[in-house]
Design an enzyme around this catalytic site. Structure first.
Site, PDB file in Angstrom:
ATOM      1  N   ASP A   8      -3.029   7.918  15.015  1.00 34.98           N
ATOM      2  CA  ASP A   8      -1.774   7.192  14.850  1.00 34.98           C
ATOM      3  C   ASP A   8      -2.087   5.700  15.000  1.00 34.98           C
ATOM      4  OD1 ASP A   8       0.680   5.943  15.173  1.00 34.98           O
ATOM      5  OD2 ASP A   8       1.423   7.411  16.620  1.00 34.98           O
ATOM      6  N   GLY A  51       7.822   5.975   7.826  1.00 41.27           N
ATOM      7  CA  GLY A  51       6.361   6.015   7.797  1.00 41.27           C
ATOM      8  C   GLY A  51       5.721   5.165   8.884  1.00 41.27           C
ATOM      9  N   ASP A  81       5.729   2.001   9.196  1.00 45.37           N
ATOM     10  CA  ASP A  81       6.666   0.944   9.595  1.00 45.37           C
ATOM     11  C   ASP A  81       7.589   1.440  10.709  1.00 45.37           C
ATOM     12  OD1 ASP A  81       7.882  -1.541   9.406  1.00 45.37           O
ATOM     13  OD2 ASP A  81       8.937  -1.102   7.532  1.00 45.37           O
ATOM     14  N   SER A 107       0.699   1.712   0.794  1.00 48.95           N
ATOM     15  CA  SER A 107       1.333   2.224  -0.441  1.00 48.95           C
ATOM     16  C   SER A 107       1.086   3.707  -0.723  1.00 48.95           C
ATOM     17  CB  SER A 107       0.928   1.411  -1.687  1.00 48.95           C
ATOM     18  OG  SER A 107       1.518   0.127  -1.662  1.00 48.95           O
ATOM     19  N   TYR A 140       5.603   4.868  -1.006  1.00 45.78           N
ATOM     20  CA  TYR A 140       5.460   4.051  -2.212  1.00 45.78           C
ATOM     21  C   TYR A 140       4.640   4.709  -3.326  1.00 45.78           C
ATOM     22  CZ  TYR A 140       7.859  -0.121  -0.381  1.00 45.78           C
ATOM     23  OH  TYR A 140       8.791  -1.020   0.079  1.00 45.78           O
TER      24      TYR A 140
END
Ligand code: AR6
Length: 163
Positions: A9, A31, A33, A117, A121
């Protein structure tokens, strides 16, 4: 610069800085963020609001405090949202190049990276790994350790196989 991979993590990494896969608004999300804002606490969002009133452009990077996390700084990057039609690969490599430039401004010598990404994304994971590794290898920097943090065994195997 040494490049390594660990499974784990990103919020738990005890390095100088951890990189966040943010969005242009820079006000949190899911995610990585979501995990970073949850672990760092409200100081991270407060710093985002103060330092980035207009957010960040896709491909750019900027730093905040890491709040309650072991790292000292979060370097936020905004990867291209492939699902929204942002298919320009240079926007993805720019995230790693700009993150290293911000690390150099801060004097951060060790930095943990997620696969920018490659989640919400929608960037294909194998190319997300290639873009990360080729940019980290090809960018002059004072950073001494770049740690790719793989979220799960399959991501670990993918990254380790390309290192
Ligand atoms: N530590 C390390 N890696 C993680 C963690 C974690 N705690 N959690 C997820 N990953 P994503 P993106 C992996 O979706 O694609 C957010 O809502 C995950 O398995 O976090 O750039 C933002 O606010 C994947 O491989 O970032 C933006 O709106 C990688 O991290 C948007 O998602 C990136 O997945 C950004 O999407």
């Amino acid at each position: 610069m040494e490049i390594e991979v660990v499974e784990g993590d990103i919020t738990a990494q005890d390095l100088d800085a951890v990189v966040n896969a943010a969005n242009r608004a820079m006000r949190g999300g899911g995610g990585v963020d979501g995990a970073i804002h949850a672990a760092g606490g409200p100081a991270v969002l407060a710093d985002c609001l103060r330092r980035f009133p207009d957010g960040l452009a896709t491909g750019d990077a900027g730093w905040t405090t890491a709040g309650l996390m072991p790292a000292r700084w979060v370097i936020h990057v905004v990867g291209p949202n492939r699902k929204a039609g942002e298919t320009d690969r240079s926007l993805l490599t720019s995230c790693y190049r700009r993150a290293l430039a911000v690390a150099d401004e801060l004097g951060a010598r060790s930095v943990a990276f997620p696969l920018v990404s490659a989640g919400v994304y929608g960037w294909p994971k194998d190319d997300a790994v290639d873009a990360a590794l080729e940019t980290l290898r090809g960018t002059p920097t004072d950073v001494e350790l770049a740690r790719m943090v793989a979220f799960g065994r399959s991501a670990y195997d993918l990254i380790a196989g390309r290192l």
